[in-house]
Design an enzyme around this catalytic site. Structure first.
Site, PDB file in Angstrom:
ATOM      1  CE1 TYR A 189      -3.351   2.884   0.766  1.00 21.02           C
ATOM      2  CE2 TYR A 189      -1.953   3.347   2.658  1.00 21.02           C
ATOM      3  CZ  TYR A 189      -2.972   3.715   1.807  1.00 21.02           C
ATOM      4  OH  TYR A 189      -3.604   4.921   1.985  1.00 21.02           O
ATOM      5  CE1 TYR A 241      -9.569   9.872   0.413  1.00 13.83           C
ATOM      6  CE2 TYR A 241      -8.767  12.115   0.328  1.00 13.83           C
ATOM      7  CZ  TYR A 241      -8.612  10.788   0.045  1.00 13.83           C
ATOM      8  OH  TYR A 241      -7.508  10.367  -0.613  1.00 13.83           O
ATOM      9  CB  VAL A 259      -2.010  13.661   1.146  1.00 14.13           C
ATOM     10  CG1 VAL A 259      -3.342  13.521   1.852  1.00 14.13           C
ATOM     11  CG2 VAL A 259      -1.185  12.395   1.226  1.00 14.13           C
TER      12      VAL A 259
HETATM   13  N1  GLN Z   1      -0.411   7.446   1.723  1.00 14.24           N
HETATM   14  C1  GLN Z   1      -1.412   8.315   2.269  1.00 14.24           C
HETATM   15  C2  GLN Z   1      -1.919   7.772   3.585  1.00 14.24           C
HETATM   16  O1  GLN Z   1      -2.087   6.606   3.673  1.00 14.24           O
HETATM   17  C3  GLN Z   1      -2.541   8.452   1.311  1.00 14.24           C
HETATM   18  C4  GLN Z   1      -3.610   9.392   1.799  1.00 14.24           C
HETATM   19  C5  GLN Z   1      -4.146  10.299   0.746  1.00 14.24           C
HETATM   20  O2  GLN Z   1      -3.545  10.575  -0.290  1.00 14.24           O
HETATM   21  N2  GLN Z   1      -5.284  10.862   1.045  1.00 14.24           N
HETATM   22  O3  GLN Z   1      -2.124   8.473   4.520  1.00 14.24           O
END
Ligand code: GLN
Length: 305
Positions: A189, A241, A259
């Site tokens: 992941y 989200y 993010v």
């Molecule tokens: N790698 C980031 C996390 O797991 C992904 C979160 C995102 O991009 N919103 O927190």
């Protein structure tokens, strides 16, 4: 429509917003990125490209990777996947633990972290230690670009600091919704999140979703039409989200943020768009990216509504 002029107008109009928002500092390797960056690429179905800003800068795609892993898992498992991950908006932050406990370890959708981690777990059950290679290959095929790779520093940084994700995966394991080793799933992941691309590569990689599952430039069938519809629906309702409603309201396109500061969006039957700017709003979506897409659909009338 003069897309290049429109991109120029957008670049001018977003200038006052550089002071707003905040970089994703919970991942130390991302915290040191220069926040004052902007890039935007448009890719039409015939391959015509319009670029503005730092379109050569590669950045961490982060949660945009969830679109590709969900596509792979939907192809492998079809609706059986929904026993382990839902398809409703969460209305909660992307890394929220509370809802997951109320709902017995079944994440609301594949685009919040918990849902993406389960999705990756399903890929591990099939591809074992070749899972990340398969994810990366799929993205390379979708983008028609074999140079795409991941950033080891970002990967290690999340591995060392991803405490919330470890909490999520441990909770889901206790509810028996993770079938593989926690360390294998979480490593895969974090690796998929640390894949890096520039805005044009990302626009290429997502073009198949603007064209019923087929990359119009290579004629590669990446997913069938019915499933492409589902993926786009989920991007519209869950791609941002707890700001998914706000994004649909302001932009009116299926989109997915990360993010790292990237957002991809598609205009069905017309084009894909990718915008990059690292400062995030409170919900963890690129602040300038969201505004740029809102300006784009307002100026062109190209929303799905
Ligand atoms: N790698 C980031 C996390 O797991 C992904 C979160 C995102 O991009 N919103 O927190």
């Amino acid at each position: 429509m003069n897309y290049q002029n429109i991109l120029q107008e957008i670049e001018e109009e977003i200038q006052p917003l550089y002071k707003k928002g905040q970089i994703a500092n919970y991942i130390p390797a991302l915290a040191k990125i220069n926040p004052k960056q902007f890039a935007m690429s448009i890719k039409l179905l015939d391959g015509t490209t319009y670029n503005i800003g730092n379109t050569n800068t590669k950045f961490s795609i982060q949660s945009i990777s969830k679109v590709f892993t969900f596509t792979l898992a939907l192809e492998l498992y079809g609706r059986k996947l929904y026993k382990r991950v839902g398809h409703e908006p969460s209305g909660d932050p992307f890394n929220s633990l509370v809802q997951l406990e109320y709902e017995n370890g079944i994440p609301r959708n594949p685009f919040i972290n918990a849902g993406a981690i389960v999705t990756t777990d399903t890929l591990l059950s099939k591809y074992k230690d070749k899972s990340f290679d398969n994810i990366l290959d799929f993205i390379r095929i979708a983008a028609n670009d074999s140079t795409i790779s991941f950033d080891k520093e970002v990967y290690n940084s999340e591995l060392e600091h991803g405490f919330m994700n470890l909490a999520l995966i441990n909770m889901m394991k206790s509810y028996k919704n993770i079938n593989n080793e926690i360390s294998d799933v979480i490593q895969t992941y974090f690796k998929q999140c640390s894949i890096e691309m520039n805005t044009e590569q990302l626009a290429n990689s997502i073009l198949f979703l603007a064209n019923h599952g087929i990359n119009p430039l290579t004629n590669e069938i990446l997913i069938n039409e019915a499933k492409a519809k589902r993926i786009n629906s989920l991007m519209l309702t869950c791609g941002h989200y707890d700001a998914s409603g706000d994004f649909a309201y302001k932009v009116g396109l299926p989109g997915k943020s990360g993010v790292g500061g990237g957002i991809v969006a598609i205009v069905p039957n017309k084009m894909s768009i990718c915008v990059y700017s690292p400062n995030l709003n409170k919900q963890g979506n690129s602040l300038i990216g969201t505004k740029a897409l809102e300006l784009f659909t307002s100026k062109t009338g190209l929303s799905i509504f």
